[in-house]
Design a protein around this motif. Structure first.
Motif, PDB file in Angstrom:
ATOM      1  N   LYS A 257     -46.134 -10.694   7.036  1.00 60.08           N
ATOM      2  CA  LYS A 257     -47.303 -10.395   7.866  1.00 60.08           C
ATOM      3  C   LYS A 257     -48.585 -10.881   7.189  1.00 60.08           C
ATOM      4  N   LEU A 258     -48.653 -10.708   5.861  1.00 57.50           N
ATOM      5  CA  LEU A 258     -49.829 -11.172   5.120  1.00 57.50           C
ATOM      6  C   LEU A 258     -49.874 -12.694   5.032  1.00 57.50           C
ATOM      7  N   GLU A 259     -48.700 -13.319   4.947  1.00 58.19           N
ATOM      8  CA  GLU A 259     -48.600 -14.786   4.850  1.00 58.19           C
ATOM      9  C   GLU A 259     -47.653 -15.290   5.933  1.00 58.19           C
ATOM     10  N   PRO A 260     -48.093 -15.266   7.200  1.00 55.67           N
ATOM     11  CA  PRO A 260     -47.168 -15.587   8.299  1.00 55.67           C
ATOM     12  C   PRO A 260     -46.672 -17.029   8.320  1.00 55.67           C
ATOM     13  N   LEU A 261     -47.303 -17.910   7.555  1.00 52.10           N
ATOM     14  CA  LEU A 261     -46.873 -19.306   7.555  1.00 52.10           C
ATOM     15  C   LEU A 261     -46.350 -19.741   6.196  1.00 52.10           C
ATOM     16  N   SER A 262     -45.899 -18.784   5.384  1.00 57.41           N
ATOM     17  CA  SER A 262     -45.365 -19.087   4.053  1.00 57.41           C
ATOM     18  C   SER A 262     -43.847 -19.225   4.106  1.00 57.41           C
ATOM     19  N   ALA A 263     -43.346 -20.419   3.782  1.00 59.25           N
ATOM     20  CA  ALA A 263     -41.899 -20.632   3.751  1.00 59.25           C
ATOM     21  C   ALA A 263     -41.251 -19.789   2.655  1.00 59.25           C
ATOM     22  N   ILE A 264     -41.947 -19.635   1.524  1.00 61.24           N
ATOM     23  CA  ILE A 264     -41.373 -18.868   0.410  1.00 61.24           C
ATOM     24  C   ILE A 264     -41.197 -17.404   0.793  1.00 61.24           C
ATOM     25  N   ASP A 265     -42.220 -16.813   1.438  1.00 65.44           N
ATOM     26  CA  ASP A 265     -42.104 -15.409   1.821  1.00 65.44           C
ATOM     27  C   ASP A 265     -41.026 -15.208   2.885  1.00 65.44           C
ATOM     28  N   HIS A 266     -40.884 -16.160   3.797  1.00 67.11           N
ATOM     29  CA  HIS A 266     -39.803 -16.073   4.785  1.00 67.11           C
ATOM     30  C   HIS A 266     -38.440 -16.170   4.091  1.00 67.11           C
ATOM     31  N   ALA A 267     -38.338 -17.054   3.095  1.00 65.83           N
ATOM     32  CA  ALA A 267     -37.068 -17.207   2.383  1.00 65.83           C
ATOM     33  C   ALA A 267     -36.742 -15.955   1.579  1.00 65.83           C
TER      34      ALA A 267
ATOM     35  N   ASP B  82     -41.647 -25.454   6.231  1.00 69.54           N
ATOM     36  CA  ASP B  82     -41.630 -26.438   5.146  1.00 69.54           C
ATOM     37  C   ASP B  82     -40.252 -27.082   5.096  1.00 69.54           C
ATOM     38  N   PRO B  83     -40.109 -28.299   5.659  1.00 65.19           N
ATOM     39  CA  PRO B  83     -38.797 -28.962   5.701  1.00 65.19           C
ATOM     40  C   PRO B  83     -38.199 -29.210   4.320  1.00 65.19           C
ATOM     41  N   TYR B  84     -39.012 -29.103   3.259  1.00 59.61           N
ATOM     42  CA  TYR B  84     -38.501 -29.326   1.907  1.00 59.61           C
ATOM     43  C   TYR B  84     -38.354 -28.022   1.121  1.00 59.61           C
ATOM     44  N   SER B  85     -38.418 -26.896   1.810  1.00 60.69           N
ATOM     45  CA  SER B  85     -38.312 -25.603   1.138  1.00 60.69           C
ATOM     46  C   SER B  85     -36.904 -25.401   0.581  1.00 60.69           C
ATOM     47  N   PHE B  86     -36.777 -25.468  -0.738  1.00 62.17           N
ATOM     48  CA  PHE B  86     -35.477 -25.328  -1.399  1.00 62.17           C
ATOM     49  C   PHE B  86     -34.842 -23.979  -1.076  1.00 62.17           C
ATOM     50  N   LEU B  87     -35.630 -22.915  -1.237  1.00 60.58           N
ATOM     51  CA  LEU B  87     -35.098 -21.573  -1.005  1.00 60.58           C
ATOM     52  C   LEU B  87     -34.634 -21.387   0.437  1.00 60.58           C
ATOM     53  N   SER B  88     -35.423 -21.886   1.386  1.00 59.60           N
ATOM     54  CA  SER B  88     -35.084 -21.693   2.801  1.00 59.60           C
ATOM     55  C   SER B  88     -33.781 -22.398   3.156  1.00 59.60           C
ATOM     56  N   HIS B  89     -33.627 -23.637   2.711  1.00 55.81           N
ATOM     57  CA  HIS B  89     -32.381 -24.355   2.972  1.00 55.81           C
ATOM     58  C   HIS B  89     -31.203 -23.655   2.306  1.00 55.81           C
ATOM     59  N   ARG B  90     -31.424 -23.206   1.073  1.00 56.31           N
ATOM     60  CA  ARG B  90     -30.343 -22.555   0.342  1.00 56.31           C
ATOM     61  C   ARG B  90     -29.883 -21.274   1.042  1.00 56.31           C
ATOM     62  N   LEU B  91     -30.850 -20.475   1.475  1.00 54.90           N
ATOM     63  CA  LEU B  91     -30.499 -19.231   2.174  1.00 54.90           C
ATOM     64  C   LEU B  91     -29.819 -19.513   3.504  1.00 54.90           C
ATOM     65  N   ALA B  92     -30.272 -20.557   4.198  1.00 54.30           N
ATOM     66  CA  ALA B  92     -29.619 -20.914   5.460  1.00 54.30           C
ATOM     67  C   ALA B  92     -28.150 -21.261   5.217  1.00 54.30           C
ATOM     68  N   GLY B  93     -27.898 -22.037   4.148  1.00 54.25           N
ATOM     69  CA  GLY B  93     -26.518 -22.394   3.826  1.00 54.25           C
ATOM     70  C   GLY B  93     -25.667 -21.179   3.514  1.00 54.25           C
TER      71      GLY B  93
ATOM     72  N   HIS C 254     -30.014 -30.942  -7.479  1.00 55.90           N
ATOM     73  CA  HIS C 254     -30.309 -29.766  -8.298  1.00 55.90           C
ATOM     74  C   HIS C 254     -29.029 -28.952  -8.465  1.00 55.90           C
ATOM     75  N   GLN C 255     -28.828 -28.414  -9.672  1.00 57.29           N
ATOM     76  CA  GLN C 255     -27.578 -27.725  -9.986  1.00 57.29           C
ATOM     77  C   GLN C 255     -27.291 -26.566  -9.040  1.00 57.29           C
ATOM     78  N   GLN C 256     -28.322 -25.838  -8.592  1.00 54.44           N
ATOM     79  CA  GLN C 256     -28.087 -24.711  -7.687  1.00 54.44           C
ATOM     80  C   GLN C 256     -27.621 -25.200  -6.317  1.00 54.44           C
ATOM     81  N   ALA C 257     -28.137 -26.337  -5.886  1.00 56.00           N
ATOM     82  CA  ALA C 257     -27.706 -26.909  -4.603  1.00 56.00           C
ATOM     83  C   ALA C 257     -26.258 -27.392  -4.690  1.00 56.00           C
ATOM     84  N   VAL C 258     -25.914 -28.029  -5.810  1.00 54.78           N
ATOM     85  CA  VAL C 258     -24.540 -28.520  -5.995  1.00 54.78           C
ATOM     86  C   VAL C 258     -23.555 -27.346  -6.016  1.00 54.78           C
ATOM     87  N   ASN C 259     -23.913 -26.273  -6.713  1.00 50.86           N
ATOM     88  CA  ASN C 259     -23.040 -25.091  -6.726  1.00 50.86           C
ATOM     89  C   ASN C 259     -22.885 -24.494  -5.335  1.00 50.86           C
TER      90      ASN C 259
END
Length: 647
Positions: A475-485, A511-522, A548-553
């Motif tokens: 709510k405080l950062e409605p357009l933050s990819a990190i907070d959504h992730a 953020d189409p390049y949000s590492f955390l968001s893609h990772r959580l989606a997976g 990145h090692q976390q993505a490979v895992n």
């Protein structure tokens, strides 16, 4: 030539934010346009309407009755929830129009078009003629917006907002943020946009961003002023966005924008405060100064904002606004560079780390630089750039030094709140420091987000309270990819996989390049047994993160879940080879070994992760990523006992 004149309900629709999307991602914009078309055509037909034409991203349709038009509009708004990134504005008017050769003309068309342009994203605005016909419909609620003067319309039009009665989603549907018309913004509210870099050197972008960020930081403490978060405001960087739309998305009534030209020691800064409703300038100023005057300029801008918005200054508010954390202009520049780079995440965090270190060398009393230094090391350790045990002392010392120099800062307390569970497994100190950070600044979104995830969810397993703090952060950062992730991660731990996926995908949209968001989606796709989508998501993440090692895992886990053991073993061999020349975290590789059914190897790596104080190791307690085979092994409970989670 066939011409007929008749009474008709005219509906105009338009995709909110389409122009900006076209400028940033043309392919995605065309895909969205096609999905919009596929949504409209069957619904217009279902409600007895006539598709007149498509104009760019807008659609014009007519209906024989008002009820049909409004019902179709409500169905369109609800249908948007099933199309990622689609949000419509809709205007409807009932009037006499002329149909000629498949087209339609008249004041009725013009008024519907103007209403659509004024409607908020996700909103349906109708004229009084439409309202009179639907006011008593039990499935439709309406409320008066007010009188609007429409261009090329002689008399003011009384406008109403239509809101379809919403039904609770089915259990399989994500309970995600919806395209509901937002509430009116408070009059004392502001978004500070990143200033435009007018220097010849694009590398000076950190400086123009930093000025805006510092103005935000000076205003955010004011109780009488609502300030949009930095991450959300910066989503509009480089985009030509309608101010009204920006105000609605961020929930603000004013916007500060400006530009910076920096050449050597000389500065030219312009700033203007704008009313988002009508575009009028409330205040503007130009500053031609030396670099040494940068702190005074920021103070003058912040104080001008409080004066123009008639913000009441309580107690030490003025002192907080004009507070300067360093007198060294060079150290200040390095601090701005550090914040600029760690906000980008990934390898850029290492650059930010060095910038903070240099700032501290120039001004050993610069409290904010120490806080930034601690945050940079925290992020680097979380992403596996360093062993936790190698940097934990640096993190703690930097955060504690920041507090010793200035105990009023919320940032270093948040850093310690994040540090204690990940590196010392000290749960009480974590909670105490997060609580202190939020006491100092209840609007600090990062503290809400990390307190919810890193302590309440991962340590206590208090998912309800963790979710509450995560939602406050969003709510405080409605357009933050990190907070959504981060909220998606909390929901993932709570086994609310559909909701978690919805927030993760919103993060990807932001953020189409949000590492955390893609990772959580997976991870969510895996939990929902949607293995092909999980594999596709992790493959994409491996590519955009430079393997990145976390993505490979993550891709190993997805392959194993789908029975593709050969593919998983190939990736496991890759990680073992890379471990010869780079640090590969044992907690992730340990889980990969467990997914492959090799429990002895899994526990070897997990014990090593404990020795190395890897941040991820504490997440095993509640994570759905832990295979049942591993969790049921007696050695797993011994591992948890070693960490010493609170009972």
């Amino acid at each position: 030539m066939t011409r007929t004149r008749q009474l008709a309900a005219i509906m105009f629709t338009d995709i909110a934010g389409y122009t900006a999307l076209m400028g940033s991602d043309e392919q995605k914009a065309f895909e969205l346009l096609n999905q919009n078309r596929q949504l409209h055509k069957p619904l217009i037909e279902r409600y007895g309407g006539r598709w007149i034409k498509e104009m760019g991203d807008g659609v014009l349709a007519s209906f024989p009755t008002v009820t049909d038009a409004v019902s179709c509009a409500c169905a369109l708004v609800q249908g948007c929830g099933k199309v990622n990134g689609l949000c419509l504005r809709i205007g409807i008017h009932l009037g006499e129009v002329v149909f000629e050769d498949g087209d339609v003309f008249g004041d009725g068309v013009n008024i519907a078009s103007r209403l659509q342009a004024l409607a908020p994203p996700g909103g349906i605005w109708v004229s009084e003629a439409v309202y009179q016909n639907v006011a008593n419909k039990k499935d439709i609620s309406t409320k008066l917006v007010g009188e609007e003067t429409l261009r090329h319309v002689r008399e003011p039009v009384r406008v109403y907002q239509v809101q379809p009665m919403r039904h609770k989603p089915k259990p399989t549907e994500p309970d995600a943020p919806r395209n509901e018309p937002p509430k009116a913004a408070p009059p004392k509210s502001i978004a500070v946009l990143p200033f435009v870099n007018m220097s010849n050197d694009p590398e000076q972008e950190y400086f123009s961003d930093g000025i805006a960020e510092e103005i935000i930081n000076s205003l955010v403490h004011l109780k009488d002023l609502n300030v949009a978060g930095r991450t959300s405001s910066f989503q509009f960087k480089g985009k030509s966005t309608d101010l009204r739309e920006l105000g609605l998305k961020l929930g603000v009534s004013t916007v500060l924008e400006g530009s910076v030209r920096k050449q050597g020691n000389r500065l030219r800064i312009t700033a203007q405060l704008i009313n988002v409703e009508n575009g009028f300038h409330l205040w503007s100023e130009k500053y031609d100064r030396n670099m040494d005057d940068i702190f005074a300029i920021q103070d003058e801008i912040a104080l001008a904002i409080t004066e123009q918005l008639k913000v009441t200054l309580f107690g030490k508010d003025k002192e907080l606004i004009t507070k300067t954390y360093t007198q060294d202009a060079e150290a200040y520049e390095l601090y701005l560079k550090g914040r600029f780079y760690i906000s980008r995440r990934g390898g850029y965090t290492l650059i930010g780390l060095q910038n903070f270190k240099q700032a501290i060398a120039l001004d050993p009393n610069y409290a904010l630089a120490y806080a930034g230094y601690a945050d940079a090391y925290l992020v680097c350790a979380a992403y596996g750039f360093f062993r936790g045990k190698d940097v934990m002392q640096e993190i703690r010392q930097a955060a504690e030094t920041a507090i010793r120099l200035d105990s009023s800062l919320c940032e270093p307390y948040c850093s310690l709140g994040h540090y204690y569970p990940y590196f010392e497994w000290n749960w009480a100190e974590s909670k105490r420091n997060f609580t202190k950070s939020l006491e100092l600044n209840p609007r600090f979104a990062q503290a809400h987000s990390l307190y919810g995830l890193a302590y309440l969810a991962q340590v206590e397993g208090n998912f309800a309270e963790a979710e509450r703090h995560g939602r406050i952060a969003v709510k405080l950062e409605p357009l933050s990819a990190i907070d959504h992730a981060d909220l998606a991660w909390t929901l993932y731990y709570a086994r609310k996989f559909e909701e978690a996926l919805a927030f993760a995908l919103t993060g990807v949209e932001l953020d189409p390049y949000s590492f955390l968001s893609h990772r959580l989606a997976g991870l969510c796709y895996m939990a929902l047994n949607r293995f092909e989508e999980a594999i596709s998501t992790f493959k994409h993440l491996v590519k955009i993160s430079n393997r990145h090692q976390q993505a490979v895992n993550g891709l190993i886990w997805a392959y194993c879940s789908n029975g593709d053991v050969e593919e998983a073993n190939v990736l496991m061999d890759e990680l073992k080879e890379r471990a010869v020349t780079e640090y590969i975290g044992g907690s992730y590789v340990g889980l990969s070994a467990a997914h492959l059914g090799d429990l002895d190897t899994a526990f070897h790596y997990l014990e090593q992760a404990c020795d190395d104080r890897e941040p991820y190791i504490i997440q095993l307690n509640h994570s759905p990523s832990v295979p049942a085979l591993l969790r049921e092994d007696p050695r797993f409970q011994k591992l948890l006992d070693r960490i010493g989670f609170p009972k």
